[in-house]
Motif scaffolding. Structure first.
Motif, short mmCIF file in Angstrom:
data_model
loop_
_atom_site.label_atom_id
_atom_site.label_comp_id
_atom_site.label_asym_id
_atom_site.label_seq_id
_atom_site.Cartn_x
_atom_site.Cartn_y
_atom_site.Cartn_z
N PHE B 70 25.96 29.35 21.97
CA PHE B 70 24.51 29.53 21.87
C PHE B 70 23.81 29.51 23.23
CE2 PHE B 70 20.46 28.34 19.41
CZ PHE B 70 20.36 29.59 18.87
N HIS B 251 19.71 20.95 19.11
CA HIS B 251 19.77 22.06 20.07
C HIS B 251 18.89 21.75 21.28
CE1 HIS B 251 18.64 26.38 21.26
NE2 HIS B 251 19.71 26.00 21.91
N ASN B 253 17.24 23.23 24.56
CA ASN B 253 16.88 24.57 25.01
C ASN B 253 17.12 24.77 26.51
OD1 ASN B 253 16.04 25.16 22.45
ND2 ASN B 253 13.87 25.05 22.89
N GLU B 257 12.16 28.71 23.07
CA GLU B 257 12.43 29.51 21.87
C GLU B 257 11.28 29.28 20.90
OE1 GLU B 257 16.14 28.64 19.87
OE2 GLU B 257 15.63 26.54 19.64
N PHE B 259 9.76 29.42 16.75
CA PHE B 259 10.05 29.40 15.32
C PHE B 259 8.88 30.03 14.56
CE2 PHE B 259 12.47 25.17 16.02
CZ PHE B 259 13.61 25.84 16.34
N HIS B 298 15.97 19.59 19.73
CA HIS B 298 15.30 19.53 18.42
C HIS B 298 16.32 19.61 17.30
CE1 HIS B 298 15.59 23.69 19.77
NE2 HIS B 298 15.85 23.97 18.52
#
Ligand code: FE2
Lengths: 166, 334
Positions: B70, B251, B253, B257, B259, B298
């Motif tokens: 990722f 995750h 970052n 990102e 949402f 998060h």
């Protein structure tokens, strides 16, 4: 009847979430709601709700008939509420309307000149491709909301202080 | 020792007691027993130990493998995880747990991506018993992860992340999901309308006039917390996913990102990326949009299976731009 109920939002029925700050600035989360934004927008106003370098997601109120737009790159529209017809025209001379390096959508002056490509009718949850080099026009058969994936352009409106939690 | 793509995975013979192998990755050893996965590493002359429930470990490692490590950090929990350096991958224990890191009791080692990928795949294959699907919600899969080695579930762990080139359903692009290609509507989305958009293409424009029912496509996802790519605009990728129960990783970052909550509700816990200290909670409902800054980690909690659109920017220079301070960790000032 399923034991599960899936909850989508709409212009007339949405609930905003919550941001609970422990040790941060709420502005860092740029928290808004697409339906809330569209409920206060003019028809087809392209309000930026997410931005990452030059790329954006815009919340668009679909109401009545839009102008004709053109793009030099692909865009995508997801209908979040309502029903939208999209008419597509392959521009004879796309460079004259939106040059190859032009970012975001531009308005077409007058009627687009080119071959009719066809049309699409999207309801809630449907996603349409707005292909590079085409002109398109929206007609909301039911007022609603679209989410557009595109690039920041001349028509994009940024009004973060109005739409975000502070 | 087993060889995958000319990479040597360092694995012991199966244990006489449990049937599971012990894997060595650099100075780390990873083993499992009936309930737990154990990660050990040397620090300051001692052997350090971390323990995780085997189901949580497998769910986390499954995401890391499926996502190709990722963007940025994939924390299996507050102690162990990976950081993607794009070509190489760090595996760490205690690095982002200040009590360990401040005392030099943590360890970070860097591996070429093919080696760590082959090792993780071998671990997944060995530690996953028959009947356990690490991609499924707990309600959908059994408790057969418990116990001694008992078969495997290669079909579940070999699923490929579905990424379109432009948009699913276009000629030569990712397929749409249907009953007949193995994607029935998920039980939690039985009420999602399955109608198709009306597409009227003039002759010669059949490949350019295109639309799909995205919500129906998502209702047929057979996995949780595993984004697929459904539209590509330059480096801007819409990566929607269906979420139920807990995101199996935290995750971290390496870029901002975003949402967009498409349906139902997810509660996000946001922590400082380096220390794990709490920063915020975001409760997101249908239509909500939020940024996840570049300096946080998060984890999401979704009580009902929900649709989440994760919006990524795949520009390769982004991690360096944040790391060097060229970009602030937040997307906008207002
Ligand atoms: Fe994330």
């Amino acid at each position: 009847m399923s034991e599960f109920q899936t909850v989508f939002g709409s212009l007339n029925d949405y609930t905003k979430g919550e941001l609970k700050i422990i040790n941060d600035d709420p502005k860092h989360y740029v928290f808004s709601n697409i339906f809330d934004v569209a409920s206060k927008s003019k028809p087809y106003e392209k309000v930026v709700v997410a931005i990452n370098l030059e790329y954006v997601i815009e919340a668009v109120r679909a109401e009545g008939v839009s102008d004709w737009y053109a793009v030099a790159h692909d865009e995508f529209a997801i209908v979040m509420d309502g029903e939208v017809r999209i008419d597509l025209v392959k521009l004879d001379n796309p460079n004259a309307v939106a040059p190859a390096d032009k970012q975001g959508a531009v308005k077409v002056k007058g009627e687009p000149v080119g071959k009719k490509m066809g049309h699409i009718v999207c309801k809630r949850g449907h996603q349409a491709l707005l292909p590079a080099g085409a002109a398109y026009r929206f007609t909301a058969t039911k007022t609603g909301v679209m989410m557009m994936q595109t690039v920041l352009g001349d028509l994009s409106v940024q009004k973060w202080a109005e739409i975000c939690y502070k | 020792m087993s060889a995958a793509a000319n990479v040597l995975v360092n694995a012991s013979a199966p244990s006489n007691e449990t049937g599971y192998r012990t894997f060595t990755l650099g100075s780390f050893k990873i083993s499992r027993d009936e309930y737990f996965v154990h990660v050990t590493w040397p620090a300051k002359g001692q052997q350090m130990k971390h323990i995780m429930s085997a189901d949580a470990f497998l769910r986390a490692m499954m995401r890391d493998v499926a996502w190709g490590f990722f963007y940025g950090w994939v924390n299996f929990d507050g102690m162990v995880g990976t950081r993607n350096k794009y070509g190489q991958v760090e595996f760490y224990a205690g690095r982002y747990a200040p009590a360990y890191h401040d005392r030099g009791l943590d360890l970070v080692e860097t591996f070429d991506t093919p080696l760590i990928m082959a090792t993780f795949k071998a671990i997944l294959e060995d530690f996953t018993n028959k009947g356990f699907d690490p991609f499924a919600a707990p309600d959908e899969t059994g408790s057969s992860w418990v116990g001694k080695k008992n078969g495997s579930n290669t079909e579940a762990i070999d699923r490929q992340r579905q990424a379109c080139k432009r948009m699913p359903g276009l000629p030569g692009d990712a397929e749409l999901r249907t009953d007949s290609n193995g994607y029935p509507v998920n039980r939690a989305f039985a009420d999602v309308v399955q109608d198709a958009p009306e597409v009227h293409a003039e002759a010669g424009f059949e490949n350019d006039v295109h639309a799909m029912n995205l919500f129906a496509y998502l209702s047929r996802s057979d996995v949780t917390w595993n984004p697929s790519v459904t539209s590509v605009c330059g480096r801007s990728l819409c990566c929607p996913t269906t979420e139920e129960y807990i995101l199996p990783i935290k995750h971290g970052n390496d870029r901002v990102e975003w949402f967009v909550q498409l349906s139902d509700e997810i509660e996000w816990e946001v922590e400082d990326k380096l220390t794990g200290l709490p920063r915020a909670k975001a409760i997101m409902k249908a239509g909500d949009v939020a940024a996840m800054p570049a300096n946080i980690r998060h984890q999401g909690f979704s009580k009902k299976r929900s649709m989440l659109l994760v919006w990524e920017n795949a520009t390769p220079e982004l991690p360096e731009m944040y790391e060097s301070g060229k970009l602030q960790p937040y997307p906008v000032n207002f």
